[in-house]
Design an enzyme around this catalytic site. Structure first.
Site, PDB file in Angstrom:
ATOM      1  N   ASP A  48       0.837  -1.194   0.000  1.00  0.00           N
ATOM      2  CA  ASP A  48       0.000   0.000   0.000  1.00  0.00           C
ATOM      3  C   ASP A  48       0.873   1.245   0.000  1.00  0.00           C
ATOM      4  OD1 ASP A  48      -2.346   1.750   0.577  1.00  0.00           O
ATOM      5  OD2 ASP A  48      -3.309  -0.157   1.040  1.00  0.00           O
TER       6      ASP A  48
ATOM      7  N   HIS B 256      -3.830   6.055   3.307  1.00  0.00           N
ATOM      8  CA  HIS B 256      -4.492   4.876   2.747  1.00  0.00           C
ATOM      9  C   HIS B 256      -3.954   3.586   3.361  1.00  0.00           C
ATOM     10  CE1 HIS B 256      -5.691   1.942  -0.391  1.00  0.00           C
ATOM     11  NE2 HIS B 256      -6.659   2.793  -0.664  1.00  0.00           N
TER      12      HIS B 256
ATOM     13  N   SER C 292     -10.871  -0.713  -1.541  1.00  0.00           N
ATOM     14  CA  SER C 292      -9.623  -0.739  -0.774  1.00  0.00           C
ATOM     15  C   SER C 292      -9.891  -1.067   0.686  1.00  0.00           C
ATOM     16  CB  SER C 292      -8.920   0.622  -0.856  1.00  0.00           C
ATOM     17  OG  SER C 292      -8.371   0.828  -2.128  1.00  0.00           O
TER      18      SER C 292
END
Length: 1041
Positions: free
Chosen positions: A107, A170, A496
């Protein structure tokens, strides 16, 4: 709570209670759901679920004596794991093995200071851990919870600031979703308050930073897989995706294959391009592809309008309103007059007047960072209306919320109904949804073409409004230069967020079954999944087997297992050879398909779901599937097959009973699918096969998908467009004939239109033809508001019958080809983009691409008019028709705009107040006058039976081109639609070629072009002779000495 007044009934008191709640909450629907009970027999009061600030507001309402809390209250968590049936207390866990479980996340890195990675109570990393913690930049290091952090930034120049630290948030969000430790009272400014935690909160985290600045290179992705596999992780979660390619060309697929060979489970996000079909990513069968579902909580930021209407906006709005109401204006009404080419309705950059929006809430169309655009304009709030992704609770720099398109229309109607429109946007609060789970609108859908007969996504997990850890190097809205809200936790949405839920669920199952293969774990998750509550037509293409149920997957009863050899055999069935297999598998060993046993069944893989793709025009089908299940439940067990299928689908299982005498025993069975699509518009048939006993239900989803019908893209709008086109063709075709008669009559007593005369303007018969054409164009006018292209051809037939203008046999064939080609294009035309204002059309028309097209059209028209027509106008039909067609393509775009304006005005959104509406009207008048002038010349000079189809073929061809440029229709079409339309276009070109070549043919002869002669030469009245004979006679005269 007060005494119950005798004169009031229970019903009237309940209404008063509801009214009080509605005023307090600001949303009648939510108020109805919030109220649990009304008292009224002995005292006047009610019970309701309220947030603290709502309770405080209610306490100060007139007539309210007291408000006090219910003392029996439970702490709410961040919900997703509770919703999946894994509460913090009461869930069975194997903590020793869970503590040895390592989840790797590829990620954007990780924020090590997040409370979710506190290692209090954790021992040293498991002995199998071979990874490391790379320090550098502002990365503070790892601990016994976050045991590893590395990065790959191949190709970038060395820089000491590079580190695994998460600058975007994220990666921290996904990592804490999977394995974050429990953190009490986590929230976003009080929103969603509860205990934040991961699904396997005792597991260890290893972060691999492979994405930089929002993009992830293939080489960094492969490096991430390489590091994670070598480091000894048990599960990998990858919330990254790209356009599917051949399996041996996809770095994600290759990396996941190598992980699978090492027994590592890989969960991947399905993509965020829903609700369109054929958008799913990460489709390899050894990946577990995850779509996004809702949980039973929604974040609501309501809007209350000045007319009393309350709209349930969806957003994470951390701002509380200081006033009860603020002025409200739309971007359209606040347009910056000095920037007419910018999209004011969407509140684009510099499109709004600073003075007009100052101190007001602004309503904008679509979501495109309007909060950034409006940040320095001193507005008090933002409301955005969007068709797509309106269920996402977005965060804004300023007070803001999102509403659906329908709700946006209500807001716009209200704004236009008064000169003093006002509104207020309330701070976000969470409500419980009864219709959960459902698939999020943005979640990508199947099917996919790369791995035939494998249904993707495999399943869904929570991915809508998920609260999890965040990086303090990124602001809440992702704009740190403007937004100074740096938070430990953030509410985010996307597939995600769904992928780490499945990664954690897989790790949870693996703690009970450490020797299970990734395929066995996937099977357990898929065959125990929960169906969606909201079931749309294509739900199986969005949700796959359903929502994960981790605790149920712990004991699935039976599993469908797949080993590396089985995957290789499957690839051989797809046509892979030793070269492509070598690219995918790697190593020095050479793999030859001849050395592997052929696969059985139509799909060739022991997959937990059953999927059939019909890629040819067939209505009936039959397919055989071979499956093997392994008993992982009780040693002795008997399972019976239970089939559920839609009408038209037959599912037969042989044998229908499976008996097991021991654990890990395998049993084979055959599934035969047969059926037909009864309706021409049907493209999906679904059902299920369940192996059941008293304890287990092992469910396999069955989906049959027809590419033929899905690709056809036939819609009600296309049908309406075709019907309107056929109606208009009757009138327009007739108008050509009547106008031709009027032109001939006018030419007999004045100067012909073909040589520049306008005597036809005084001929009543010509005006009758014009009125007939206008009637036809009204139908065509409406048709343009439904479909991109309409073609009338009746005039060719009517000219043959009435005017005796005979078409050569090749001309008839050309006309037929044009009809077939244009009908094909109309039926496969894409859906028009939703348009909410005529100003939006103006914005599209003034974009550089269409402006360039319009300039090129005008240049071409001038060249034809002033260069070619004087020399070739009387002999080459394409001169006049070219001008008509080119100008017509511009007029049609304006006609579409006016049609949209009228539709919206009739629906209550007055578009006549906008100057753009009248500008389009002026353009239409100017273009139509030009078109009619040169169309009259063409009709007066050439055979009507040829003029009509050639004109409308060219006219529509340029119209389609203009529509594609202006409305960008290509991005909403699948390959089959585009190919079919190209075939239709080629068919039209062929027909046009034949028509043009036969424009002067009579009885199969082709005369030479005439020289320029006076029409009254030799005293012959040219207009009294039929056009085909006149041109023949003229040629004969030219042949005389």
């Amino acid at each position: 709570m007060g005494a119950s007044p005798v004169e009031q009934t229970l019903t009237s008191m309940a209404k008063d209670h509801h009214s009080l709640l509605s005023e307090t909450i600001g949303d009648e629907t939510v108020a109805t759901k919030s109220k649990l009970h009304s008292y009224g027999r002995s005292f006047n009061g009610f019970v309701a679920n309220l947030l603290p600030h709502e309770a405080n507001q209610l306490r100060h309402k007139e007539g309210v004596l007291s408000v006090f809390p219910n003392m029996v209250r439970e702490l709410h968590t961040t919900r997703s794991w509770d919703f999946l049936g894994m509460p913090l207390k009461g869930t069975k866990r194997n903590l020793k093995l869970e503590s040895n479980m390592i989840i790797g996340l590829l990620d954007t890195g990780v924020w090590p200071q997040s409370p979710s990675f506190n290692d209090e109570g954790f021992g040293p990393p498991p002995p199998k851990w071979k990874g490391k913690c790379v320090l550098g930049g502002n990365f503070t290091g790892c601990n016994n919870k976050l045991i590893g952090a590395q990065y790959s930034h191949i190709g970038a120049s060395p820089n000491s600031s590079y580190s695994p630290v998460d600058e975007e948030g994220h990666g921290t969000h996904t990592a804490s979703t999977a394995a974050g430790v429990p953190v009490k009272s986590a929230s976003v400014y009080g929103i969603g308050k509860g205990t934040a935690r991961g699904g396997v909160h005792s597991a260890r985290v290893a972060a691999y930073k492979v994405c930089w600045g929002g993009s992830c290179s293939e080489m960094d992705l492969l490096a991430g897989f390489d590091m994670a596999i070598a480091d000894g992780v048990d599960v990998i979660s990858v919330s990254i995706g790209g356009t599917p390619t051949q399996l041996f060309q996809d770095s994600m697929v290759i990396g996941a294959f190598h992980a699978m060979k090492k027994g590592i489970f890989v969960a991947c996000s399905a993509g965020n391009e829903g609700p369109h079909q054929m958008t799913v990513k990460n489709i390899a069968p050894w990946m577990t592809t995850v779509g996004a579902s809702s949980i039973d909580r929604q974040f609501v930021s309501g809007v209350k309008l000045g007319n009393g209407e309350t709209i349930k906006g969806i957003a994470v709005n951390t701002f509380s309103a200081n006033k009860k109401k603020y002025p409200l204006i739309s971007g359209t009404l606040a347009a910056n007059a000095s920037q007419p080419y910018r999209n004011a309705s969407a509140c684009d950059f510099d499109s709004l007047s600073d003075e007009m929006v100052k101190g007001k809430i602004v309503y904008c169309l679509g979501k495109n960072d309007q909060d950034v655009t409006l940040y320095n304009k001193r507005v008090t709030g933002l409301i955005v209306s969007r068709d797509k992704d309106y269920d996402i609770p977005s965060s804004f720099l300023i007070p803001g919320t999102t509403v659906s398109r329908e709700e946006g229309l209500d807001i716009d109607r209200y704004i236009n109904s008064t000169n003093k429109s006002v509104a207020v946007i309330h701070k976000t609060r969470s409500i419980k949804m009864a219709d959960a789970p459902f698939v999020a609108s943005f979640s990508s859908r199947g099917p996919q073409l790369i791995a035939p007969n494998i249904l993707k996504p495999d399943l869904v997990a929570p991915g809508l409004g998920i609260l999890a850890g965040y990086s303090k190097l990124s602001s809440m809205s992702g704009h740190p230069d403007y937004d100074k809200r740096f938070v430990d936790y953030k509410i985010a949405s996307g597939t995600s967020m769904a992928s780490p839920h499945v990664a954690a669920a897989a790790a949870y199952v693996k703690t009970f079954h450490p020797t299970w293969s990734p395929a066995a774990i996937k099977s357990a998750l898929m065959t125990t999944a929960t169906p969606m509550k909201v079931n749309t037509e294509d739900m199986q293409l969005a949700s796959g087997s359903g929502l994960i149920n981790p605790t149920k997957a712990r004991d699935p009863g039976l599993v469908y297992d797949i080993n590396t050899s089985a995957y290789i055999r499957y690839l051989c069935k797809l046509g892979y050879n030793s070269t492509t297999l070598g690219i995918l598998i790697g190593g020095n060993k050479i793999y030859h398909c001849n050395n592997f046993k052929p696969t059985k069944g139509i799909d060739g893989l022991n997959y937990p779901s059953i999927h059939l793709q019909l890629q040819s025009n067939v209505t009936t089908f039959s397919a055989v599937y071979k499956r093997v299940v392994k008993n992982v439940g009780n040693a002795k067990a008997i399972y019976n097959a239970e089939v559920v299928s839609a009408k038209g689908l037959s599912i037969k299982v042989d044998p229908s009973t499976l008996s097991f005498d021991r654990s890990n025993q395998k049993r084979a069975f055959t599934v035969v699918l047969k059926g037909k699509f009864d309706h021409k518009d049907s493209y999906l048939l679904s059902g299920s096969l369940s192996w059941k006993n008293t304890k287990h239900s092992v469910v396999s989803l069955v989906v049959v998908y027809s590419w033929k019908d899905a690709y056809r893209g036939m819609s009600s709008d296309n049908i309406k467009g075709l019907i309107l086109a056929l109606s208009s063709s009757l009138f327009i075709g007739a108008s050509f004939i009547v106008k031709k008669k009027g032109l001939k009559k006018a030419g007999a007593s004045g100067v012909r239109a073909g040589v520049g005369g306008y005597s036809y303007l005084f001929e009543p018969l010509w005006w009758v033809g014009m009125i007939t054409m206008i009637v036809g164009e009204i139908a065509n006018f409406a048709a343009y508001a439904f479909a991109p292209a309409i073609l009338p051809y009746c005039s060719a037939v009517l000219a043959d019958i009435i005017l005796r203008e005979k078409l050569h046999i090749f001309g008839i064939l050309g006309c037929i080809l044009c009809v077939v080609g244009s009908t094909t294009i109309v039926l496969h035309a894409p859906q028009e983009r939703p348009i909410e204002s005529v100003t939006e059309v103006w914005d599209l028309a003034t974009e550089p691409a269409f402006v360039l097209y319009a300039i090129l059209v005008l240049i071409a028209v001038f060249i034809i008019v002033f260069h070619y027509i004087p020399s070739y106008g009387q002999t080459h039909i394409m001169c006049y028709i070219g001008v008509c067609s080119l100008v017509g393509s511009l007029s049609v775009m304006s006609v579409k705009a006016i049609g949209i304006a009228l539709k919206l005005t009739i629906s209550g959104m007055n578009q006549l107040v906008y100057p753009q509406t009248w500008a389009f009207t002026f353009i239409v008048l100017l273009c139509v006058i030009t078109q009619m002038n040169y169309l009259n010349k063409a009709l007066d000079t050439f055979n009507t039976a040829v003029v009509s189809p050639i004109y409308y073929v060219m006219f529509t061809s340029f119209t389609i081109l203009a529509s594609v440029i202006m409305f960008k229709d290509w991005d909403r079409q699948n390959p089959s639609q585009i190919i079919t339309e190209l075939c239709g276009f080629v068919t039209i070109l062929s027909g046009t070629f034949l028509l043009h070549k036969t424009k002067d043919m009579v009885d199969g002869q082709i005369p030479r072009p005439p020289k320029h002669m006076d029409d009254e030469e030799d005293g012959i009245d040219q207009e009294s002779i039929p056009l085909t004979l006149r041109r023949q006679d003229t040629v004969s005269c030219m042949r005389s000495p």
